[in-house]
Design a protein around this motif. Structure first.
Motif, PDB file in Angstrom:
ATOM      1  N   GLN A 191       1.198  16.086  59.412  1.00 25.06           N
ATOM      2  CA  GLN A 191      -0.142  16.683  59.375  1.00 25.06           C
ATOM      3  C   GLN A 191      -0.211  17.774  60.457  1.00 25.06           C
ATOM      4  OE1 GLN A 191      -3.674  14.294  60.380  1.00 25.06           O
ATOM      5  NE2 GLN A 191      -4.724  15.314  58.661  1.00 25.06           N
TER       6      GLN A 191
ATOM      7  N   GLU B  63       1.832  16.156  63.298  1.00 25.28           N
ATOM      8  CA  GLU B  63       1.985  14.726  63.632  1.00 25.28           C
ATOM      9  C   GLU B  63       2.796  14.087  62.514  1.00 25.28           C
ATOM     10  OE1 GLU B  63      -1.602  12.343  63.920  1.00 25.28           O
ATOM     11  OE2 GLU B  63      -0.450  10.554  64.471  1.00 25.28           O
TER      12      GLU B  63
ATOM     13  N   LEU C 159       4.337   8.064  58.944  1.00 28.48           N
ATOM     14  CA  LEU C 159       5.318   7.304  58.157  1.00 28.48           C
ATOM     15  C   LEU C 159       4.776   6.967  56.780  1.00 28.48           C
ATOM     16  CD1 LEU C 159       8.027   5.753  58.131  1.00 28.48           C
ATOM     17  CD2 LEU C 159       6.839   3.838  59.212  1.00 28.48           C
ATOM     18  N   ARG C 160       5.635   7.084  55.784  1.00 33.13           N
ATOM     19  CA  ARG C 160       5.269   6.713  54.414  1.00 33.13           C
ATOM     20  C   ARG C 160       6.343   5.780  53.853  1.00 33.13           C
ATOM     21  NH1 ARG C 160       1.392   8.201  56.159  1.00 33.13           N
ATOM     22  NH2 ARG C 160       0.058   9.950  55.653  1.00 33.13           N
TER      23      ARG C 160
ATOM     24  N   PRO D 175       0.756   3.108  55.817  1.00 34.53           N
ATOM     25  CA  PRO D 175       1.282   2.531  57.067  1.00 34.53           C
ATOM     26  C   PRO D 175       0.317   1.506  57.655  1.00 34.53           C
ATOM     27  CG  PRO D 175       0.742   4.859  57.357  1.00 34.53           C
ATOM     28  CD  PRO D 175       0.620   4.575  55.892  1.00 34.53           C
TER      29      PRO D 175
ATOM     30  N   VAL E  25      12.061   6.792  62.571  1.00 37.78           N
ATOM     31  CA  VAL E  25      11.009   7.819  62.570  1.00 37.78           C
ATOM     32  C   VAL E  25      11.306   8.868  63.645  1.00 37.78           C
ATOM     33  CG1 VAL E  25       8.539   8.282  62.998  1.00 37.78           C
ATOM     34  CG2 VAL E  25       9.224   6.277  61.657  1.00 37.78           C
TER      35      VAL E  25
ATOM     36  N   ASN F 108       4.185   8.715  66.614  1.00 38.43           N
ATOM     37  CA  ASN F 108       3.481   7.511  67.074  1.00 38.43           C
ATOM     38  C   ASN F 108       4.480   6.463  67.552  1.00 38.43           C
ATOM     39  OD1 ASN F 108       0.503   7.879  66.227  1.00 38.43           O
ATOM     40  ND2 ASN F 108       1.657   8.510  64.408  1.00 38.43           N
TER      41      ASN F 108
ATOM     42  N   ASP G 160      -3.515   8.104  71.899  1.00 38.66           N
ATOM     43  CA  ASP G 160      -4.027   8.118  70.526  1.00 38.66           C
ATOM     44  C   ASP G 160      -5.292   7.262  70.453  1.00 38.66           C
ATOM     45  OD1 ASP G 160      -4.010   8.794  67.888  1.00 38.66           O
ATOM     46  OD2 ASP G 160      -2.278   7.536  67.335  1.00 38.66           O
ATOM     47  N   ASP G 161      -6.088   7.489  69.433  1.00 36.16           N
ATOM     48  CA  ASP G 161      -7.278   6.664  69.151  1.00 36.16           C
ATOM     49  C   ASP G 161      -8.155   6.506  70.388  1.00 36.16           C
ATOM     50  OD1 ASP G 161      -5.957   6.359  66.787  1.00 36.16           O
ATOM     51  OD2 ASP G 161      -5.316   4.289  67.184  1.00 36.16           O
TER      52      ASP G 161
ATOM     53  N   ARG H 167     -10.791   9.139  65.136  1.00 35.69           N
ATOM     54  CA  ARG H 167     -11.458   9.615  63.945  1.00 35.69           C
ATOM     55  C   ARG H 167     -12.876   9.036  63.806  1.00 35.69           C
ATOM     56  NH1 ARG H 167      -7.765   7.909  60.001  1.00 35.69           N
ATOM     57  NH2 ARG H 167      -9.190   6.332  59.191  1.00 35.69           N
TER      58      ARG H 167
ATOM     59  N   GLU I  95      -9.229  14.054  65.964  1.00 38.27           N
ATOM     60  CA  GLU I  95      -8.565  13.553  64.757  1.00 38.27           C
ATOM     61  C   GLU I  95      -9.594  13.425  63.630  1.00 38.27           C
ATOM     62  OE1 GLU I  95      -4.937  10.557  65.621  1.00 38.27           O
ATOM     63  OE2 GLU I  95      -6.906   9.781  66.183  1.00 38.27           O
ATOM     64  N   GLY I  96      -9.126  13.509  62.407  1.00 36.79           N
ATOM     65  CA  GLY I  96      -9.950  13.209  61.231  1.00 36.79           C
ATOM     66  C   GLY I  96     -11.101  14.192  61.018  1.00 36.79           C
TER      67      GLY I  96
ATOM     68  N   GLU J 153     -13.041  16.513  59.011  1.00 39.43           N
ATOM     69  CA  GLU J 153     -13.086  16.704  57.574  1.00 39.43           C
ATOM     70  C   GLU J 153     -14.003  17.881  57.172  1.00 39.43           C
ATOM     71  OE1 GLU J 153     -14.032  12.960  55.727  1.00 39.43           O
ATOM     72  OE2 GLU J 153     -12.100  12.074  56.271  1.00 39.43           O
TER      73      GLU J 153
ATOM     74  N   GLY K 214      -7.002  17.310  60.582  1.00 37.56           N
ATOM     75  CA  GLY K 214      -7.905  16.658  59.631  1.00 37.56           C
ATOM     76  C   GLY K 214      -7.827  17.286  58.265  1.00 37.56           C
ATOM     77  N   PHE K 215      -8.461  16.576  57.335  1.00 34.49           N
ATOM     78  CA  PHE K 215      -8.389  17.006  55.942  1.00 34.49           C
ATOM     79  C   PHE K 215      -8.995  18.396  55.739  1.00 34.49           C
ATOM     80  CE2 PHE K 215      -8.467  12.343  54.266  1.00 34.49           C
ATOM     81  CZ  PHE K 215      -7.221  12.140  54.820  1.00 34.49           C
TER      82      PHE K 215
ATOM     83  N   PRO L 148      -1.826  15.127  55.510  1.00 34.75           N
ATOM     84  CA  PRO L 148      -0.399  15.046  55.853  1.00 34.75           C
ATOM     85  C   PRO L 148       0.419  15.435  54.618  1.00 34.75           C
ATOM     86  CG  PRO L 148      -1.567  13.038  56.498  1.00 34.75           C
ATOM     87  CD  PRO L 148      -2.516  13.825  55.646  1.00 34.75           C
TER      88      PRO L 148
HETATM   89  N1  LIG Z   1     -10.064   9.766  56.589  1.00 31.10           N
HETATM   90  C1  LIG Z   1      -9.308  10.661  57.172  1.00 31.10           C
HETATM   91  N2  LIG Z   1      -8.092  10.328  57.627  1.00 31.10           N
HETATM   92  C2  LIG Z   1      -7.341  11.326  58.194  1.00 31.10           C
HETATM   93  C3  LIG Z   1      -7.788  12.620  58.307  1.00 31.10           C
HETATM   94  N3  LIG Z   1      -6.782  13.325  58.942  1.00 31.10           N
HETATM   95  C4  LIG Z   1      -5.777  12.468  59.154  1.00 31.10           C
HETATM   96  N4  LIG Z   1      -6.107  11.240  58.696  1.00 31.10           N
HETATM   97  C5  LIG Z   1      -5.318  10.012  58.764  1.00 31.10           C
HETATM   98  O1  LIG Z   1      -5.489   9.462  60.018  1.00 31.10           O
HETATM   99  C6  LIG Z   1      -4.261   8.809  60.458  1.00 31.10           C
HETATM  100  C7  LIG Z   1      -3.845   9.421  61.729  1.00 31.10           C
HETATM  101  O2  LIG Z   1      -2.894   8.667  62.304  1.00 31.10           O
HETATM  102  P1  LIG Z   1      -3.144   7.633  63.408  1.00 31.10           P
HETATM  103  O3  LIG Z   1      -4.477   7.634  63.944  1.00 31.10           O
HETATM  104  O4  LIG Z   1      -2.021   7.777  64.378  1.00 31.10           O
HETATM  105  O5  LIG Z   1      -2.936   6.258  62.638  1.00 31.10           O
HETATM  106  C8  LIG Z   1      -1.740   5.961  62.044  1.00 31.10           C
HETATM  107  C9  LIG Z   1      -0.798   5.330  62.940  1.00 31.10           C
HETATM  108  O6  LIG Z   1      -1.508   4.461  63.805  1.00 31.10           O
HETATM  109  C10 LIG Z   1       0.031   4.513  62.013  1.00 31.10           C
HETATM  110  N5  LIG Z   1       1.269   5.235  61.803  1.00 31.10           N
HETATM  111  C11 LIG Z   1       1.546   6.184  60.911  1.00 31.10           C
HETATM  112  N6  LIG Z   1       2.840   6.567  61.044  1.00 31.10           N
HETATM  113  C12 LIG Z   1       3.363   5.888  62.073  1.00 31.10           C
HETATM  114  C13 LIG Z   1       4.612   5.875  62.708  1.00 31.10           C
HETATM  115  O7  LIG Z   1       5.525   6.601  62.373  1.00 31.10           O
HETATM  116  N7  LIG Z   1       4.760   5.005  63.737  1.00 31.10           N
HETATM  117  C14 LIG Z   1       3.777   4.169  64.144  1.00 31.10           C
HETATM  118  N8  LIG Z   1       3.969   3.367  65.138  1.00 31.10           N
HETATM  119  N9  LIG Z   1       2.561   4.177  63.586  1.00 31.10           N
HETATM  120  C15 LIG Z   1       2.366   5.036  62.565  1.00 31.10           C
HETATM  121  O8  LIG Z   1      -0.641   4.367  60.806  1.00 31.10           O
HETATM  122  C16 LIG Z   1      -1.930   4.903  60.960  1.00 31.10           C
HETATM  123  C17 LIG Z   1      -2.441   5.422  59.692  1.00 31.10           C
HETATM  124  O9  LIG Z   1      -1.696   6.436  59.278  1.00 31.10           O
HETATM  125  P2  LIG Z   1      -2.100   7.278  57.981  1.00 31.10           P
HETATM  126  O10 LIG Z   1      -2.468   6.348  56.894  1.00 31.10           O
HETATM  127  O11 LIG Z   1      -1.020   8.281  57.776  1.00 31.10           O
HETATM  128  O12 LIG Z   1      -3.336   7.942  58.437  1.00 31.10           O
HETATM  129  C18 LIG Z   1      -3.296   9.044  59.338  1.00 31.10           C
HETATM  130  C19 LIG Z   1      -3.842  10.270  58.632  1.00 31.10           C
HETATM  131  O13 LIG Z   1      -3.471  10.386  57.263  1.00 31.10           O
HETATM  132  C20 LIG Z   1      -9.071  12.961  57.858  1.00 31.10           C
HETATM  133  O14 LIG Z   1      -9.582  14.109  57.930  1.00 31.10           O
HETATM  134  N10 LIG Z   1      -9.848  11.985  57.280  1.00 31.10           N
END
Ligand SMILES: Nc1nc2c(ncn2[C@@H]2O[C@@H]3COP(=O)(O)O[C@H]4[C@@H](O)[C@H](n5cnc6c(=O)[nH]c(N)nc65)O[C@@H]4COP(=O)(O)O[C@H]3[C@H]2O)c(=O)[nH]1
Length: 864
Positions: free
Chosen positions: A631, A645, A648-649, A660, A680, A704, A766-767, A790, A823-824, A826, A844-845, A850
């Protein structure tokens, strides 16, 4: 009569003829003898002439003749008892033949027979010459009385009788001498054979101590040839080099005193050392003194005795110095012989042991079985037995031993038992300790998983028989990790020990409390009537757990989450029941802890899904089902993409993509996050390099890091290795860590972050805002960026609180020289707000979801 007189008449004739031949008594010799005696026909006629005259006097003659002979006792003995009748008869025959006038072969053979007989019965010539004298005198008297008036006839008769009697005497004497010589030769031969064949060695030594002869046995003993003494007489000390023997021989030669049992040891050549026991006798030969040395070979006996002594010595030493206790028992168990090791094992002196019975050392509970085994030995049903058991020491303490008891007979045939006793006390203690270690938890001393499962199986079997129920409780402490992290491992251990104590004291003897590992405990309650019994115990346990406890000066209220599974309702085997109790425990945890839950089928389904996912994740790595989407991170001021960023998928084969958020927590729990996270990091770094190599502007890539990845392994070292491996510029890498990870173990986090920052890698929180850490507490960490979660951005334009928080975070972060990323994002409104309040970057979207790496490349090319 001697046995010789009883020989076969035919043999006797042959003997007589043989002698006649040997002394050459042929016709010429007979004629020559007769001629020499001037015995001629006139004499024969003269003898015939007086025949009748003499015949008439035969009895009177015989009486006088035998009266004379038998008046000599020696002669009576020689002739034997009852000889008179037999002799009278023989004499009568001779008396007749004397005047019969026929002096041919038969007459002569008869004379020879008489000579042989006399020699055989040992009648020396003196006796029968004397007898002939008496014969002649008596005949002379008879003839004188009858022929007084006829001098011519008298003279002729006397002359003829004298000649024939001398003829007879010559024959008898020659025969006697010859038979004697023959007999001597035979005796000598016999003696030689006896001496040669006797099982003792004989050496004859002359007065100058030289050996003159020896028998074969002696030659054998000395290893000398049979004819060793034929050439010369060998000095005794040369023949038998034994000073003692020679000295004793000299003594005997001088004194004549017999010497017995003189031991001589010498080299018997091929046969090795020989031991010969000699008897020495002095005798005489041809007037000179000589010695007979008779030697008995006792080598075998001596060696056997030495071997016996050797084996006795060997036995004695082995017995006394054995590293095991050895006891010889009588059939009644009395100690007859024992060794020092046995004293050592039992703590008694050897003398004390000898006064006791084996039964006295036995443990009460072993006695019956032991006596039965000894009974088996006595009856011959078994020959030995081996057991591990305890014996009682002198001080009353038991000692573990391994005993082998065998039956034997002594020289008198009495039954004996030999016990070999090995001290296995240490071995037993080690075994017990090992067993304890294998079955118990080292920290709490509680049964471990292995023993608990065994007890659970037993409880199930018992409940099955008695139609009762069993409860299995899985107990997990709430917030244990927090205690461990904040107060240290020692405090954590202290808490576990206290919990173990509280659990144990809350339960009955028959219940089992086991430590499953970490902060997990399992309780098995056997023999329950139903679920309510288990619920009561669970409430009691929770009540007891929730008592204050001071750890490192801080008051802690331990609580636990209990999951309960019931046999037989939830499962019929230990594995199923434990799994159910585990699932039920998660149920309690999910409800906030400090509670108990019974297992339900729904929990089972969840647990199953859990398991399925775990397996699938594992396979996903091997099958390369993971991929990364990126993303863009955009500069709010300029609208340019400054970084991406990595997200992972998981794309399982022919199935929908998995978020994830659904699998990362499970990967965390199972530890699979470590290899996945590694993948990763490596992939993202490679991608960063690939874009640069593709001629695109260098992008910052954010990755991450999970809590486990960050705290559990040496992430700094791993990042360093991957940077080197991929060639990625550390300045283009940002690692994102959640706030809660930092707070879990601040000390470790500071250290790791320091090392990463030193490499030039950037770090982002993060977060941010979801945890409870203040911005001030972040000061001590080497952080570059803050990512506003977000959830704050989402309601930014509607919720004044969220707007205020975001505003404050941006301002404070800037005051700490931190870069702020939202983050996030929209919507346009959200973006405007952030722009107005000075937020540095956003993702963000509203800009981009991503996307796959190619999407980023296309985006960058468009922007260029
Ligand atoms: N609703 C909304 N969502 C948005 C927007 N922009 C980005 N996002 C989503 O927010 C998440 C951002 O990642 P995160 O907070 O690190 O949160 C991540 C992170 O905590 C974890 N994750 C993803 N990849 C990895 C990785 O490689 N390693 C680790 N440890 N955790 C990961 O999974 C969580 C979820 O990842 P994703 O499903 O990819 O979800 C991502 C992304 O798709 C937006 O405008 N609106």
């Amino acid at each position: 009569m001697t046995s010789q007189h009883r020989s076969n008449p035919a043999d006797f004739h042959l003997l007589v003829d043989g002698i006649a031949l040997e002394i050459g008594l042929d016709a010429d010799e007979i004629a020559a003898r007769k001629a020499y005696l001037e015995l001629d026909d006139a004499d024969v006629a003269a003898l015939r002439d007086v025949r009748e005259l003499l015949e008439s006097q035969r009895h009177a003659f015989s009486d006088r003749f035998y009266a004379h002979l038998l008046s000599f006792p020696q002669l009576r003995i020689l002739l034997g008892a009852g000889a008179e009748t037999r002799l009278r008869h023989l004499q009568a025959a001779y008396f007749s033949s004397l005047t019969a006038g026929d002096y041919g072969q038969d007459y002569i053979r008869e004379r020879l027979r008489v000579g042989v007989t006399h020699q055989r019965i040992g009648l020396d010539p003196k006796w029968y010459i004397g007898a002939y004298r008496k014969y002649l005198s008596e005949l002379h008297d008879i003839l004188w009385q009858r022929l007084q008036g006829q001098p011519e006839r008298f003279r002729a008769a006397v002359e003829a009788i004298l000649k024939i009697v001398c003829f007879d005497m010559g024959l008898a004497l020659d025969t006697y001498a010859h038979a004697d010589q023959r007999s001597n030769l035979q005796n000598q031969n016999y003696l030689e054979q006896v001496i040669d064949g006797m099982p003792a060695g004989l050496v004859v030594v002359d007065s100058e101590l030289r050996a003159c002869s020896m028998n074969r046995m002696m030659a054998d003993l000395l290893g000398a040839p049979d004819d060793a003494l034929q050439e010369r007489r060998i000095p005794l000390d040369e023949l038998i080099p034994c000073t003692e023997l020679v000295n004793r021989a000299i003594e005997t030669l001088a004194s004549g005193a017999a010497q017995d049992h003189v031991m001589a040891t010498f080299d018997g050549r091929a046969d090795g050392v020989r031991y010969v026991e000699f008897n020495i006798r002095r005798t005489r030969k041809d007037g000179a003194p000589m010695l007979l040395l008779i030697g008995q070979d006792i080598t075998f006996r001596r060696k056997a005795r030495m071997r016996l002594q050797e084996s006795e010595e060997f036995f004695r030493l082995t017995f006394n110095q054995a590293a095991v206790g050895i006891v010889l028992l009588g059939s009644d168990g009395r100690v007859l012989r024992t060794n020092s090791k046995m004293s050592h094992i039992l703590g008694y002196t050897e003398v004390e042991l000898l006064a006791r019975f084996y039964q006295q050392f036995m443990c009460e509970e072993d006695l019956a079985e032991e006596l039965a085994l000894i009974g088996g030995l006595k009856a011959g049903e078994i020959t030995e037995y081996q057991r591990e058991k305890r014996l009682m020491r002198r001080d009353g303490s038991p000692v573990w031993v391994s005993v082998t008891v065998s039956s034997m007979r002594d020289a008198n045939g009495n039954q004996r038992f030999i016990c070999v006793v090995k001290d296995i006390q240490r071995q037993k203690q080690a075994e017990e300790a090992l067993l304890r270690m294998a079955n118990h938890d080292a920290l709490t001393g509680l049964p471990n998983r292995v023993l608990m499962q065994d007890r659970l199986r037993q409880a199930i079997m018992h409940a099955h028989r008695t139609k009762r129920q069993v409860a299995v409780m899985f107990i997990d402490l709430d917030r244990f990790k927090h205690v461990n992290d904040s107060l240290g491992h020692d405090a954590g251990d202290q808490l576990i020990v206290e919990i173990a104590r509280r659990l144990s004291t809350s339960l009955r003897e028959s219940d089992t409390v086991a430590r499953q590992g970490g902060d997990e405990f399992v309780v098995v309650l056997p023999d329950l009537a139903g679920e309510e019994d288990a619920a009561k115990v669970a409430r009691k346990l929770l009540g007891n757990l929730f008592q204050p406890l001071v750890l490192r000066g801080q008051e802690v209220f331990p609580s636990g989450s209990i999951g309960i599974a019931m046999y037989p309702r939830d499962g019929e085997d230990s594995t199923t029941l434990l799994k159910c109790a585990d699932s039920a425990m998660y149920g309690s945890k999910g409800q906030g802890g400090n509670d108990y839950s019974f297992y339900t089928a729904a929990m089972g389904a969840q647990a199953y899904e859990h398991l399925r996912m775990e397996g699938a994740l594992q396979r996903a790595l091997q099958r390369e089902e993971f991929l990364l989407h990126y993303q863009p991170v955009v500069d709010i001021e300029t609208g340019t993409v400054t970084g991406v960023e990595a997200l992972l998928r998981w794309q399982p084969h022919e199935r929908e993509m998995v978020s994830p958020a659904d699998f990362i927590p499970l990967a965390e729990e199972t530890g699979l996050i470590v290899p996945i996270g590694d993948w990763v990091l490596a992939t993202a770094m490679k991608q960063q390099v690939a874009w640069v190599e593709a001629g695109l502007p260098s992008l910052r890539v954010s990755v991450n890091l999970s809590a486990r990845q960050f705290l559990g392994q040496d992430v700094a070292q791993r990042v360093r290795a991957l940077l080197a491996e991929t060639g990625c510029d550390p300045a283009c890498l940002t690692l994102e860590i959640t706030e809660s990870v930092l707070m879990e173990n601040p000390a470790a986090a500071t250290e790791t972050m320091g090392r990463l920052a030193a490499m030039g890698v950037q770090l982002a929180i993060d977060d941010f805002g979801t945890g409870y850490s203040s911005l001030a507490s972040l000061k001590r960490f080497p952080i570059h960026s803050l990512k506003i979660d977000r959830s704050f951005v989402m309601d930014l334009t509607q919720d004044a609180d969220d707007a205020a928080i975001v505003n404050a975070v941006i301002a404070l972060a800037h005051s700490m020289k931190l870069n702020v990323i939202a983050e996030g994002v929209e919507t346009r409104e959200q973006l405007d707000f952030l722009q107005q309040h000075g937020c540095d970057q956003m993702q963000g979207f509203c800009f981009s979801r991503p996307v796959a790496p190619q999407g980023i490349a296309a985006m960058l090319r468009r922007a260029a």
